[in-house]
Motif scaffolding. Structure first.
Motif, PDB file in Angstrom:
ATOM      1  N   ALA A  28       0.853  -1.195   0.000  1.00  0.00           N
ATOM      2  CA  ALA A  28       0.000   0.000   0.000  1.00  0.00           C
ATOM      3  C   ALA A  28       0.890   1.246   0.000  1.00  0.00           C
ATOM      4  CB  ALA A  28      -0.918   0.007   1.210  1.00  0.00           C
ATOM      5  N   LEU A  29       0.846   1.996  -1.094  1.00  0.00           N
ATOM      6  CA  LEU A  29       1.622   3.234  -1.197  1.00  0.00           C
ATOM      7  C   LEU A  29       0.962   4.293  -0.324  1.00  0.00           C
ATOM      8  CD1 LEU A  29       3.869   4.917  -2.556  1.00  0.00           C
ATOM      9  CD2 LEU A  29       2.216   5.455  -4.348  1.00  0.00           C
ATOM     10  N   ILE A  30       1.736   4.858   0.616  1.00  0.00           N
ATOM     11  CA  ILE A  30       1.150   5.853   1.526  1.00  0.00           C
ATOM     12  C   ILE A  30       1.771   7.228   1.393  1.00  0.00           C
ATOM     13  CG2 ILE A  30       0.361   4.197   3.232  1.00  0.00           C
ATOM     14  CD1 ILE A  30       2.903   5.123   4.866  1.00  0.00           C
ATOM     15  N   TYR A  31       2.982   7.316   0.841  1.00  0.00           N
ATOM     16  CA  TYR A  31       3.631   8.627   0.788  1.00  0.00           C
ATOM     17  C   TYR A  31       4.733   8.612  -0.261  1.00  0.00           C
ATOM     18  CZ  TYR A  31       5.138  13.118   2.693  1.00  0.00           C
ATOM     19  OH  TYR A  31       5.411  14.451   2.856  1.00  0.00           O
ATOM     20  N   THR A  32       4.854   9.701  -0.981  1.00  0.00           N
ATOM     21  CA  THR A  32       5.911   9.876  -1.973  1.00  0.00           C
ATOM     22  C   THR A  32       6.538  11.248  -1.785  1.00  0.00           C
ATOM     23  OG1 THR A  32       4.703   8.516  -3.557  1.00  0.00           O
ATOM     24  CG2 THR A  32       6.427   9.927  -4.437  1.00  0.00           C
ATOM     25  N   THR A  33       7.864  11.307  -1.839  1.00  0.00           N
ATOM     26  CA  THR A  33       8.563  12.583  -1.699  1.00  0.00           C
ATOM     27  C   THR A  33       9.864  12.562  -2.484  1.00  0.00           C
ATOM     28  OG1 THR A  33       9.436  14.216  -0.150  1.00  0.00           O
ATOM     29  CG2 THR A  33       9.781  11.915   0.418  1.00  0.00           C
ATOM     30  N   PHE A  34      10.335  13.752  -2.846  1.00  0.00           N
ATOM     31  CA  PHE A  34      11.648  13.934  -3.463  1.00  0.00           C
ATOM     32  C   PHE A  34      12.620  14.579  -2.479  1.00  0.00           C
ATOM     33  CE2 PHE A  34       8.893  13.776  -7.145  1.00  0.00           C
ATOM     34  CZ  PHE A  34       9.623  13.025  -8.043  1.00  0.00           C
ATOM     35  N   VAL A  35      12.137  15.011  -1.343  1.00  0.00           N
ATOM     36  CA  VAL A  35      12.916  15.793  -0.389  1.00  0.00           C
ATOM     37  C   VAL A  35      13.483  14.873   0.698  1.00  0.00           C
ATOM     38  CG1 VAL A  35      12.845  17.727   1.216  1.00  0.00           C
ATOM     39  CG2 VAL A  35      11.427  17.763  -0.852  1.00  0.00           C
ATOM     40  N   HIS A  36      14.794  14.908   0.869  1.00  0.00           N
ATOM     41  CA  HIS A  36      15.461  14.047   1.846  1.00  0.00           C
ATOM     42  C   HIS A  36      14.972  14.313   3.266  1.00  0.00           C
ATOM     43  CE1 HIS A  36      18.650  12.126  -0.696  1.00  0.00           C
ATOM     44  NE2 HIS A  36      18.216  13.075  -1.506  1.00  0.00           N
ATOM     45  N   LYS A  37      14.758  15.570   3.625  1.00  0.00           N
ATOM     46  CA  LYS A  37      14.282  15.895   4.980  1.00  0.00           C
ATOM     47  C   LYS A  37      12.921  15.243   5.242  1.00  0.00           C
ATOM     48  CE  LYS A  37      15.722  20.135   6.774  1.00  0.00           C
ATOM     49  NZ  LYS A  37      15.587  21.599   6.866  1.00  0.00           N
ATOM     50  N   GLU A  38      12.043  15.257   4.239  1.00  0.00           N
ATOM     51  CA  GLU A  38      10.738  14.623   4.394  1.00  0.00           C
ATOM     52  C   GLU A  38      10.883  13.111   4.518  1.00  0.00           C
ATOM     53  OE1 GLU A  38       7.457  15.609   1.823  1.00  0.00           O
ATOM     54  OE2 GLU A  38       8.167  17.669   1.659  1.00  0.00           O
ATOM     55  N   TYR A  39      11.800  12.538   3.783  1.00  0.00           N
ATOM     56  CA  TYR A  39      12.059  11.096   3.884  1.00  0.00           C
ATOM     57  C   TYR A  39      12.380  10.719   5.335  1.00  0.00           C
ATOM     58  CZ  TYR A  39      14.799   6.829   3.913  1.00  0.00           C
ATOM     59  OH  TYR A  39      15.297   5.591   4.246  1.00  0.00           O
ATOM     60  N   TYR A  40      13.322  11.449   5.932  1.00  0.00           N
ATOM     61  CA  TYR A  40      13.711  11.142   7.306  1.00  0.00           C
ATOM     62  C   TYR A  40      12.579  11.408   8.288  1.00  0.00           C
ATOM     63  CZ  TYR A  40      18.413  10.609   5.515  1.00  0.00           C
ATOM     64  OH  TYR A  40      19.512  10.174   4.808  1.00  0.00           O
ATOM     65  N   LYS A  41      11.805  12.448   8.049  1.00  0.00           N
ATOM     66  CA  LYS A  41      10.683  12.785   8.919  1.00  0.00           C
ATOM     67  C   LYS A  41       9.618  11.681   8.893  1.00  0.00           C
ATOM     68  CE  LYS A  41       7.166  16.245   8.792  1.00  0.00           C
ATOM     69  NZ  LYS A  41       6.767  17.556   8.302  1.00  0.00           N
ATOM     70  N   VAL A  42       9.247  11.236   7.714  1.00  0.00           N
ATOM     71  CA  VAL A  42       8.234  10.185   7.567  1.00  0.00           C
ATOM     72  C   VAL A  42       8.744   8.867   8.136  1.00  0.00           C
ATOM     73  CG1 VAL A  42       6.957   8.799   5.892  1.00  0.00           C
ATOM     74  CG2 VAL A  42       7.078  11.279   5.629  1.00  0.00           C
ATOM     75  N   ALA A  43       9.980   8.514   7.839  1.00  0.00           N
ATOM     76  CA  ALA A  43      10.566   7.276   8.359  1.00  0.00           C
ATOM     77  C   ALA A  43      10.572   7.291   9.882  1.00  0.00           C
ATOM     78  CB  ALA A  43      11.979   7.090   7.822  1.00  0.00           C
ATOM     79  N   SER A  44      10.915   8.422  10.470  1.00  0.00           N
ATOM     80  CA  SER A  44      10.937   8.554  11.920  1.00  0.00           C
ATOM     81  C   SER A  44       9.539   8.388  12.529  1.00  0.00           C
ATOM     82  CB  SER A  44      11.522   9.913  12.300  1.00  0.00           C
ATOM     83  OG  SER A  44      11.445  10.121  13.678  1.00  0.00           O
ATOM     84  N   LYS A  45       8.552   9.004  11.909  1.00  0.00           N
ATOM     85  CA  LYS A  45       7.180   8.917  12.417  1.00  0.00           C
ATOM     86  C   LYS A  45       6.637   7.487  12.330  1.00  0.00           C
ATOM     87  CE  LYS A  45       5.648  13.664  11.728  1.00  0.00           C
ATOM     88  NZ  LYS A  45       4.618  14.516  11.128  1.00  0.00           N
ATOM     89  N   LEU A  46       6.914   6.822  11.231  1.00  0.00           N
ATOM     90  CA  LEU A  46       6.447   5.437  11.091  1.00  0.00           C
ATOM     91  C   LEU A  46       7.137   4.522  12.103  1.00  0.00           C
ATOM     92  CD1 LEU A  46       6.290   5.118   7.202  1.00  0.00           C
ATOM     93  CD2 LEU A  46       4.363   5.323   8.790  1.00  0.00           C
ATOM     94  N   SER A  47       8.424   4.714  12.276  1.00  0.00           N
ATOM     95  CA  SER A  47       9.165   3.907  13.247  1.00  0.00           C
ATOM     96  C   SER A  47       8.672   4.141  14.666  1.00  0.00           C
ATOM     97  CB  SER A  47      10.661   4.207  13.166  1.00  0.00           C
ATOM     98  OG  SER A  47      11.173   3.783  11.937  1.00  0.00           O
ATOM     99  N   ALA A  48       8.382   5.396  14.987  1.00  0.00           N
ATOM    100  CA  ALA A  48       7.894   5.729  16.332  1.00  0.00           C
ATOM    101  C   ALA A  48       6.555   5.051  16.624  1.00  0.00           C
ATOM    102  CB  ALA A  48       7.761   7.247  16.490  1.00  0.00           C
ATOM    103  N   GLU A  49       5.740   4.860  15.601  1.00  0.00           N
ATOM    104  CA  GLU A  49       4.440   4.188  15.758  1.00  0.00           C
ATOM    105  C   GLU A  49       4.567   2.674  15.666  1.00  0.00           C
ATOM    106  OE1 GLU A  49       1.226   5.118  16.466  1.00  0.00           O
ATOM    107  OE2 GLU A  49       2.129   7.049  16.949  1.00  0.00           O
ATOM    108  N   GLY A  50       5.748   2.184  15.333  1.00  0.00           N
ATOM    109  CA  GLY A  50       5.961   0.748  15.210  1.00  0.00           C
ATOM    110  C   GLY A  50       5.429   0.166  13.909  1.00  0.00           C
ATOM    111  N   VAL A  51       5.225   1.020  12.909  1.00  0.00           N
ATOM    112  CA  VAL A  51       4.732   0.572  11.607  1.00  0.00           C
ATOM    113  C   VAL A  51       5.909   0.139  10.746  1.00  0.00           C
ATOM    114  CG1 VAL A  51       3.503   1.244   9.514  1.00  0.00           C
ATOM    115  CG2 VAL A  51       2.759   2.134  11.726  1.00  0.00           C
ATOM    116  N   LYS A  52       5.868  -1.101  10.288  1.00  0.00           N
ATOM    117  CA  LYS A  52       6.930  -1.577   9.396  1.00  0.00           C
ATOM    118  C   LYS A  52       6.625  -1.091   7.991  1.00  0.00           C
ATOM    119  CE  LYS A  52       8.155  -5.387  12.227  1.00  0.00           C
ATOM    120  NZ  LYS A  52       9.014  -6.507  12.282  1.00  0.00           N
ATOM    121  N   TYR A  53       7.652  -0.672   7.297  1.00  0.00           N
ATOM    122  CA  TYR A  53       7.489  -0.097   5.969  1.00  0.00           C
ATOM    123  C   TYR A  53       8.664  -0.488   5.088  1.00  0.00           C
ATOM    124  CZ  TYR A  53      10.935   3.252   7.646  1.00  0.00           C
ATOM    125  OH  TYR A  53      12.077   3.834   8.151  1.00  0.00           O
ATOM    126  N   ARG A  54       8.493  -0.260   3.802  1.00  0.00           N
ATOM    127  CA  ARG A  54       9.624  -0.380   2.877  1.00  0.00           C
ATOM    128  C   ARG A  54       9.613   0.865   2.005  1.00  0.00           C
ATOM    129  NH1 ARG A  54       8.742  -1.901  -2.465  1.00  0.00           N
ATOM    130  NH2 ARG A  54       6.575  -2.492  -2.817  1.00  0.00           N
TER     131      ARG A  54
END
Length: 84
Positions: free
Chosen positions: A17-43
């Motif tokens: 399930a595609l949930i987010y797309t970005t070209f900005v590195h700062k957004e990548y780290y922000k989204v990855a951090s938020k998903l990890s904090a919630e315990g959501v596994k992602y690729r």
């Protein structure tokens, strides 16, 4: 080459399930951090936007597209976590 690797990952992954797309590195780290904090596994699938000569089509900040995928059952939790 990115496309082939992303296809193989997609076929063998339960995170489709595609949930987010970005070209900005700062957004990548922000989204990855938020998903990890919630315990959501992602690729993350990456798509390089470079010309055949190897020079970026855009400036360095926008040369890679990041696509976040989660399991379909985790989609709602992941979207809430991202948009908090």
């Amino acid at each position: 080459m990115d496309g082939l690797i992303n296809l193989v990952d997609y076929l063998f992954s339960n995170k489709k399930a595609l949930i987010y797309t970005t070209f900005v590195h700062k957004e990548y780290y922000k989204v990855a951090s938020k998903l990890s904090a919630e315990g959501v596994k992602y690729r993350v699938a990456t798509v390089s936007n470079t010309s055949s000569a190897g020079a970026p089509v855009f400036n360095n900040d926008y040369s890679v597209e990041f696509k976040f995928y989660v399991r379909k059952v985790d989609r709602h939790i992941a979207e809430e976590a991202i948009h908090r």
